[in-house]
Scaffold this active site. Structure first.
Site, PDB file in Angstrom:
ATOM      1  N   GLU A   1      38.526   4.531  21.117  1.00 31.56           N
ATOM      2  CA  GLU A   1      37.482   3.628  22.309  1.00 31.56           C
ATOM      3  C   GLU A   1      36.052   3.466  22.164  1.00 31.56           C
ATOM      4  O   GLU A   1      35.128   3.381  22.529  1.00 31.56           O
ATOM      5  CB  GLU A   1      37.918   4.939  23.329  1.00 31.56           C
ATOM      6  CG  GLU A   1      37.139   6.571  22.763  1.00 31.56           C
ATOM      7  CD  GLU A   1      36.942   6.609  24.047  1.00 31.56           C
ATOM      8  OE1 GLU A   1      35.948   6.912  24.892  1.00 31.56           O
ATOM      9  OE2 GLU A   1      37.576   8.335  23.892  1.00 31.56           O
TER      10      GLU A   1
ATOM     11  N   CYS B   1      40.316   9.699  25.259  1.00 31.43           N
ATOM     12  CA  CYS B   1      40.211  10.169  23.787  1.00 31.43           C
ATOM     13  C   CYS B   1      42.358  10.677  24.197  1.00 31.43           C
ATOM     14  O   CYS B   1      42.696  11.069  23.618  1.00 31.43           O
ATOM     15  CB  CYS B   1      40.080  12.080  24.105  1.00 31.43           C
ATOM     16  SG  CYS B   1      38.201  11.189  24.138  1.00 31.43           S
TER      17      CYS B   1
ATOM     18  N   HIS C   1      42.678  18.989  23.232  1.00 30.58           N
ATOM     19  CA  HIS C   1      41.339  17.684  23.293  1.00 30.58           C
ATOM     20  C   HIS C   1      40.097  18.736  23.237  1.00 30.58           C
ATOM     21  O   HIS C   1      40.020  19.142  24.620  1.00 30.58           O
ATOM     22  CB  HIS C   1      41.722  17.059  24.332  1.00 30.58           C
ATOM     23  CG  HIS C   1      40.863  16.044  24.357  1.00 30.58           C
ATOM     24  ND1 HIS C   1      39.735  15.579  23.166  1.00 30.58           N
ATOM     25  CD2 HIS C   1      39.372  15.537  25.025  1.00 30.58           C
ATOM     26  CE1 HIS C   1      38.945  15.130  23.296  1.00 30.58           C
ATOM     27  NE2 HIS C   1      38.539  15.533  24.970  1.00 30.58           N
TER      28      HIS C   1
HETATM   29  P1  HMG Z   1      25.185  21.586  30.814  1.00 32.95           P
HETATM   30  O1  HMG Z   1      24.745  21.300  32.063  1.00 32.95           O
HETATM   31  O2  HMG Z   1      24.901  21.315  29.831  1.00 32.95           O
HETATM   32  O3  HMG Z   1      25.798  22.472  31.399  1.00 32.95           O
HETATM   33  O4  HMG Z   1      26.725  20.488  30.246  1.00 32.95           O
HETATM   34  P2  HMG Z   1      25.530  24.028  32.092  1.00 32.95           P
HETATM   35  O5  HMG Z   1      24.300  24.224  32.008  1.00 32.95           O
HETATM   36  O6  HMG Z   1      27.255  24.383  32.728  1.00 32.95           O
HETATM   37  O7  HMG Z   1      25.998  25.252  30.481  1.00 32.95           O
HETATM   38  C1  HMG Z   1      27.219  25.407  29.774  1.00 32.95           C
HETATM   39  C2  HMG Z   1      27.200  26.544  28.989  1.00 32.95           C
HETATM   40  O8  HMG Z   1      26.672  26.763  28.614  1.00 32.95           O
HETATM   41  C3  HMG Z   1      27.667  27.389  30.517  1.00 32.95           C
HETATM   42  O9  HMG Z   1      28.654  27.963  30.720  1.00 32.95           O
HETATM   43  C4  HMG Z   1      26.870  28.188  30.826  1.00 32.95           C
HETATM   44  O10 HMG Z   1      26.845  28.952  31.465  1.00 32.95           O
HETATM   45  C5  HMG Z   1      26.626  28.183  29.224  1.00 32.95           C
HETATM   46  P3  HMG Z   1      30.023  28.313  31.511  1.00 32.95           P
HETATM   47  O11 HMG Z   1      29.601  28.320  32.688  1.00 32.95           O
HETATM   48  O12 HMG Z   1      30.719  26.503  31.672  1.00 32.95           O
HETATM   49  O13 HMG Z   1      31.597  28.974  31.201  1.00 32.95           O
HETATM   50  N1  HMG Z   1      24.990  28.889  28.956  1.00 32.95           N
HETATM   51  C6  HMG Z   1      24.660  29.802  27.883  1.00 32.95           C
HETATM   52  N2  HMG Z   1      25.492  30.534  27.113  1.00 32.95           N
HETATM   53  C7  HMG Z   1      25.087  31.238  26.099  1.00 32.95           C
HETATM   54  N3  HMG Z   1      23.794  31.124  26.297  1.00 32.95           N
HETATM   55  C8  HMG Z   1      22.868  30.827  26.852  1.00 32.95           C
HETATM   56  C9  HMG Z   1      22.966  29.491  27.705  1.00 32.95           C
HETATM   57  N4  HMG Z   1      22.581  29.342  28.695  1.00 32.95           N
HETATM   58  C10 HMG Z   1      23.611  28.269  29.309  1.00 32.95           C
HETATM   59  N5  HMG Z   1      21.413  30.425  26.664  1.00 32.95           N
HETATM   60  C11 HMG Z   1      28.267  19.558  30.342  1.00 32.95           C
HETATM   61  C12 HMG Z   1      27.726  20.853  30.058  1.00 32.95           C
HETATM   62  C13 HMG Z   1      30.117  19.861  28.591  1.00 32.95           C
HETATM   63  C14 HMG Z   1      28.523  19.064  31.477  1.00 32.95           C
HETATM   64  C15 HMG Z   1      27.910  18.306  29.025  1.00 32.95           C
HETATM   65  O14 HMG Z   1      27.288  18.660  27.672  1.00 32.95           O
HETATM   66  C16 HMG Z   1      28.652  16.888  29.397  1.00 32.95           C
HETATM   67  O15 HMG Z   1      27.972  15.927  30.308  1.00 32.95           O
HETATM   68  N6  HMG Z   1      29.766  16.285  28.084  1.00 32.95           N
HETATM   69  C17 HMG Z   1      30.237  15.505  27.542  1.00 32.95           C
HETATM   70  C18 HMG Z   1      31.490  15.273  28.669  1.00 32.95           C
HETATM   71  C19 HMG Z   1      31.977  17.024  28.597  1.00 32.95           C
HETATM   72  O16 HMG Z   1      32.643  16.643  27.619  1.00 32.95           O
HETATM   73  N7  HMG Z   1      33.264  16.971  29.038  1.00 32.95           N
HETATM   74  C20 HMG Z   1      34.385  17.296  28.533  1.00 32.95           C
HETATM   75  C21 HMG Z   1      35.881  16.960  29.658  1.00 32.95           C
HETATM   76  S1  HMG Z   1      36.053  15.266  29.770  1.00 32.95           S
HETATM   77  C22 HMG Z   1      36.778  14.958  28.191  1.00 32.95           C
HETATM   78  O17 HMG Z   1      37.190  16.411  27.416  1.00 32.95           O
HETATM   79  C23 HMG Z   1      37.059  14.162  27.835  1.00 32.95           C
HETATM   80  C24 HMG Z   1      35.170  13.549  26.460  1.00 32.95           C
HETATM   81  O18 HMG Z   1      36.657  13.362  25.191  1.00 32.95           O
HETATM   82  C25 HMG Z   1      36.032  11.648  26.544  1.00 32.95           C
HETATM   83  C26 HMG Z   1      37.643  10.267  26.291  1.00 32.95           C
HETATM   84  O19 HMG Z   1      38.465  11.216  26.508  1.00 32.95           O
HETATM   85  O20 HMG Z   1      37.102  10.053  26.082  1.00 32.95           O
HETATM   86  C27 HMG Z   1      34.706  13.184  26.943  1.00 32.95           C
END
Ligand code: HMG
Length: 381
Positions: A80, A112, A234
């Protein structure tokens, strides 16, 4: 019935990486959020002389012998992060691998997911052409806007699979559960160099889609969830795969056994999201790090934003240990070099659509992009 599937597999990831503790400091986050919250340790960063073609060649070349090259009559590149809107990157790879001119070359795209589509098509093709082989390579650079939550989930890698009627690594089962729904969780319009992502929504839709694909798999009489010895997901970040595993286990009232996913996350935790390559990198990790998989069933759980999901089964071959990545590249991470933030920044700000450029040499060995002349990319082996 002819058995078909993956004869050999190998992966390549760039030499340079950023430890997420460095990014955490810069973005004023607790490193534990990245290490434990996302389950990621670092991500690979492509140098300026690396792109999807150089990574694809580097993944495939060590694994192919002259007999394979003579039998390959189709090369499919799943990506992609294509380098041209018209010409398939597979054609550059075809040339650099010195493949037979009587060969099809094509590029496929659906976020993906596309490598999974290509694997299914390739398997069906070799069923009817048992003396032919298909070279399938998934190759991607994942790059998000800096200083956003997604930045920590970047990465880069390529995985090469030789698909044939000698499935010496793993046979592919006929039953597959599939699911498609029109959603805008992640997309990259033509004029954007980084994707637009609704991160939290994307994690919810990922979970929904893989569950729907699993349900469809079950309706066709697939194996029960607890009958698999290993699960590969994935992995945009490894915690995502863990969450999906826990969700399917819960809905099927199966006890969660994370020992059946952990080995399939080790490489991805270091490399980061490699989009189309991610699921197949997880497979590399599992077959490299487990010696007890002969004859076992392995669940493959594919997801691509937008979205399409697929759940299918691989049956691991008795002689898989002779055809796993370790055989072709015994020390895949030996040459990795840690980046500081300034050098990461330099690599991140790469310009991919220059008309003319001499590209500085940053890779120490292997295939590299060395020049762009009138938008035509020139590679060196
Ligand atoms: P964020 O705002 O950093 O999320 O974004 P958060 O604040 O919810 O924190 C993430 C986790 O860390 C949470 O755990 C927190 O509690 C934890 P959860 O509640 O989810 O279990 N946390 C901590 N843990 C330990 N110590 C700490 C601490 N603080 C917080 N101090 C997000 C996270 C994944 C949304 C962001 O990174 C993002 O937008 N990523 C890109 C999109 C993505 O990967 N999506 C996944 C599904 S889509 C997919 O897989 C397709 C893709 O590959 C593309 C394609 O298909 O081409 C992306």
């Amino acid at each position: 019935m002819t058995k078909v599937g993956i004869e050999k597999i190998n992966f390549y990831s760039p030499d340079f990486y950023l430890d997420l503790a460095i990014l955490a400091e810069k973005n004023q986050q607790n490193p534990s959020k990245y290490y434990n919250g996302l389950g990621q340790k670092s991500f690979c960063v492509a140098s300026l002389d690396e792109d999807i073609v150089t990574m694809a060649v580097s993944a495939a070349k060590p694994m192919l012998n002259d007999a394979d090259i003579a039998q390959i009559d189709t090369i499919i590149l799943a990506t992609e992060t294509g380098i041209d809107q018209s010409k398939a990157a597979a054609i550059w790879v075809h040339k650099l691998l010195n493949l037979n001119p009587n060969c099809r070359a094509i590029e496929v795209k659906q976020a993906c997911y596309s490598a999974t589509f290509a694997l299914q098509m390739a398997s069906n093709y070799v069923k009817n052409h048992i003396d032919k082989k298909v070279l399938l390579i998934a190759s991607d650079l994942s790059r998000y806007q800096q200083n956003t939550p997604a930045e920590a989930t970047q990465g880069a890698a390529a995985v090469a699979l030789l698909v044939s009627s000698q499935p010496n690594l793993a046979q592919i089962d006929d039953i597959a559960g599939i699911f498609t729904e029109d959603v805008m969780d992640f997309y990259r319009p033509n004029n954007c160099s980084t994707p637009i992502v609704d991160g939290k929504f994307s994690t919810q839709i990922y979970l929904k889609a893989v569950e729907k694909a699993y349900d469809h798999y079950q309706k066709q009489g697939g194996l029960a969830f607890n009958q698999f010895a290993q699960y590969c997901y994935h992995l945009p970040f490894t915690k995502m795969g863990q969450k999906a595993h826990e969700k399917i286990a819960k809905t099927t009232e199966t006890e969660v056994d994370l020992t059946k996913v952990e080995k399939a996350m080790v490489y991805n935790r270091q490399i980061g999201n490699s989009y189309t390559a991610s699921l197949y990198l997880s497979l590399c990790s599992a077959v490299d790090l487990r010696d007890d998989l002969a004859g076992q069933s392995l669940a493959m759980v594919s997801y691509g934003s937008g979205c399409v999901a697929e759940f299918f089964r691989l049956i691991i071959s008795e002689n898989y240990q002779e055809n796993r990545p370790k055989i072709f590249n015994p020390q895949p991470f030996a040459n990795r070099k840690a980046l500081d933030f300034d050098n990461y920044n330099l690599f991140w700000n790469r310009i991919d659509n220059q008309a003319d450029a001499i590209i500085p040499q940053q890779k120490s060995s292997g295939c590299r992009l060395h020049e762009i002349r009138n938008y035509q990319r020139q590679y060196q082996l």
